[in-house]
Every structure is written in structure tokens, then in C-alpha cells.
Design an enzyme around this catalytic site. Sequence first.
Site, PDB file in Angstrom:
ATOM      1  N   SER A   1      30.306  43.954  37.199  1.00  0.00           N
ATOM      2  CA  SER A   1      31.481  44.424  36.451  1.00  0.00           C
ATOM      3  C   SER A   1      32.679  44.626  37.377  1.00  0.00           C
ATOM      4  O   SER A   1      33.815  44.304  37.006  1.00  0.00           O
ATOM      5  CB  SER A   1      31.173  45.710  35.686  1.00  0.00           C
ATOM      6  OG  SER A   1      30.860  46.740  36.588  1.00  0.00           O
TER       7      SER A   1
ATOM      8  N   ASP B   1      29.642  37.732  44.176  1.00  0.00           N
ATOM      9  CA  ASP B   1      30.052  38.161  42.832  1.00  0.00           C
ATOM     10  C   ASP B   1      31.424  37.612  42.465  1.00  0.00           C
ATOM     11  O   ASP B   1      31.635  37.103  41.359  1.00  0.00           O
ATOM     12  CB  ASP B   1      30.129  39.692  42.756  1.00  0.00           C
ATOM     13  CG  ASP B   1      28.761  40.350  42.767  1.00  0.00           C
ATOM     14  OD1 ASP B   1      27.788  39.686  43.155  1.00  0.00           O
ATOM     15  OD2 ASP B   1      28.673  41.529  42.380  1.00  0.00           O
TER      16      ASP B   1
HETATM   17  O1  PMV Z   1      25.371  45.150  41.996  1.00  0.00           O
HETATM   18  P1  PMV Z   1      26.526  44.256  42.241  1.00  0.00           P
HETATM   19  O2  PMV Z   1      26.974  43.519  41.042  1.00  0.00           O
HETATM   20  O3  PMV Z   1      27.652  44.970  42.909  1.00  0.00           O
HETATM   21  O4  PMV Z   1      26.007  43.100  43.265  1.00  0.00           O
HETATM   22  C1  PMV Z   1      26.006  43.337  44.648  1.00  0.00           C
HETATM   23  C2  PMV Z   1      25.421  42.181  45.441  1.00  0.00           C
HETATM   24  C3  PMV Z   1      25.165  42.568  46.906  1.00  0.00           C
HETATM   25  O5  PMV Z   1      24.563  41.428  47.529  1.00  0.00           O
HETATM   26  C4  PMV Z   1      24.215  43.739  47.010  1.00  0.00           C
HETATM   27  C5  PMV Z   1      26.462  42.927  47.620  1.00  0.00           C
HETATM   28  C6  PMV Z   1      27.375  41.755  47.908  1.00  0.00           C
HETATM   29  O6  PMV Z   1      28.560  42.018  48.194  1.00  0.00           O
HETATM   30  O7  PMV Z   1      26.934  40.590  47.888  1.00  0.00           O
END
Ligand code: PMV
Length: 314
Positions: free
Chosen positions: A87, A130
Site C-alpha cells: 500500500s 514494490d
Molecule cells: O510489506 P511491504 O509491502 O512493505 O514489502 C516489503 C518488501 C521488503 O523486501 C521486506 C522490503 C523492500 O524494500 O523490498
Amino acid sequence: MKRCSAPGKIILFGEHAVVFGKPAFALAIDLRITSTLSASTQYLVNGRPMKKQYHMYVSSALDQAWDGPPVEVVTRSQIPSGSGLGSSAAVTVATIAAMLAEKGRFQAEAVARKAFEVELAVQGRASPTDTSTSSNGHGVLVAQEKMDGFLWRIESGDKSWSIHHREVPEFTFVIGYTGIHASTGPLVAGVKALVDSSRDAAKAVDRIAELVMDGVNAMEKGDKAKVGRLMAENHQLLNTLGVGHAMLDRAVEACGPVSYGAKMTGAGGGGSMIALTDDPTGASKAIASTGCTPFTVKVGCEGVRLEPYARRDS
Ligand code: PMV
């Protein structure tokens, strides 16, 4: 003025390890955030005065991409915040896209670059997974080397990532949302501290790096059984990195008989898990029985886009 929308994502393989420069594979989902930019006498977010501590992503997005007069930003989200479904990236991507569109400079790569700077500024450590997935949509493979489908390369300090477009087969995923909000920044920092002090954690990062390409190849061949096995292994490795949660384990276990495999997705510590299944009703029931909220998503959806805007529907 301008309205843009951007999708959330699930990470199929490689979260956390990707922050160390390793590969990851993410899929855009059919839940979106819309951000509308309009003229205002002061900086407002959803009708309230913008404050850095409450509107970290939007205010940092303005720092990155806006030098015009005050604006109001109105966001509408289908993605639960802090759910591990991207999000914060989607709101950042949609808001930056609206600002670039206003200046006639809307373009997915430019959005992805600026949105990554925002995540970095807010989270401290981050990978472009992301933000690039929300910008490009479809499937996104993040890797060191350039491969088929190369889109752009993003660098930060001594790390760099090549971002690739991948088409995604029509696999069905059911998400299980724990309802537990976990902030990405502290979880990412915790993994770094663990990897610096524990050989098992460092080995887990290396093993995750190995399984990502196997997983992508299996997905492209339509080998759901193999994708599912690798998801299960990736889940255990994330537990070794200390980002698991008992609710996630229970939901993953409950999906065993009704899925090819399941794992937590995103930063962890709560957030969400995903199950790859041909039986979304069965998987939803299994997930609900553990107290998580199930919802079925489509994957491989369109990335950031300009939406029609009329002042009366803001
Ligand atoms: O949980 P989210 O949607 O913020 O996904 C984070 C993904 C990570 O690998 C943990 C952090 C990143 O910046 O890649």
C-alpha cells in the site's frame, strides 16, 4: 488537475533478501490506490493539513516530484495499510504519477525511480521491488544481471537492481490478512541486524536468492506444484530471518491440503500470507478458520495509469 491509480503487489519469492541486492519476484494485484491532485490554498491530504509525521509517503512524494503551488492530495485505497501488500508503494507511485502528469512528464520509469527514493527516505533501507512492481504492473523480476524483459536499473549506495517485466499466467492466489499492522522499516532493520550477527540468517538470505530463479522458471512453465514447494521453503526461510508470526504460520499450515503451497508475503511480522490454489473457496475457508481475513486476487494486473478526472467526482 490529475488523477492516477497504481496497484498493490504480492511478493512471490525473495522479500527481505532483495534488500541485500538479491533477486525477487513480485506480481501486481487487482487492488489499487487512486491519488488525485488538485489546486488548493494550502497543502492538504484527504482534507487535513499535510503533516510529515502523519503523511510520510505523500509528503515525501511531494518533496521528490512537486515544486508548484500548494495542492490537495486525495487518496482512495482498496489495499489495507501495513498489510504487506504494497500500500505504501502504491500510494507513493500514484501520487508521484499524478504530479508528473500535471507537468506533462508522466512515464512509468520516471515514476518508479522517484517512488523508490521516497521509500528509501521513509524506510531507511529498501529495495525497488514494490515501487517498480506498482509502476510497471504485471510480473516484475528484480535481479543483479540484465535478462529478457529488462526495463530499468535502479541504484542506491553500493547496491543496484535490474528490473524486468514478466508476463504472468492466470494463477489464483488467496491472500490471508492477519489484521496485524507491521511497519516495513523496523522489520527490514531487524533482518539486517540478524544477518550481521547470525550465520543461519546469512545462509537463509543466500538460499532465498537461489530459489527465486527456480521459482520464476517453474511459474513460467506452469509448474504449480514446484512453485508451491518453493513458496513453502521461502516461508520457512523468512521465519529464520525473524519476520514470521504465529498467525501467518497457522494460516500457511491450514492451506496445506487445499493449495500447492503458501507463504507470508511482504515485510511479515503480521501483514499477509498468500496461497497458490485451484480451490479458492477451500483456501478461503482454511484461512478464515485461523482468524485471518481471506480474499482472492487476480495477479499480473496493469501498472500505474492515468484515470479520468472531473472535479465533481473528487
Ligand atoms: O510489506 P511491504 O509491502 O512493505 O514489502 C516489503 C518488501 C521488503 O523486501 C521486506 C522490503 C523492500 O524494500 O523490498
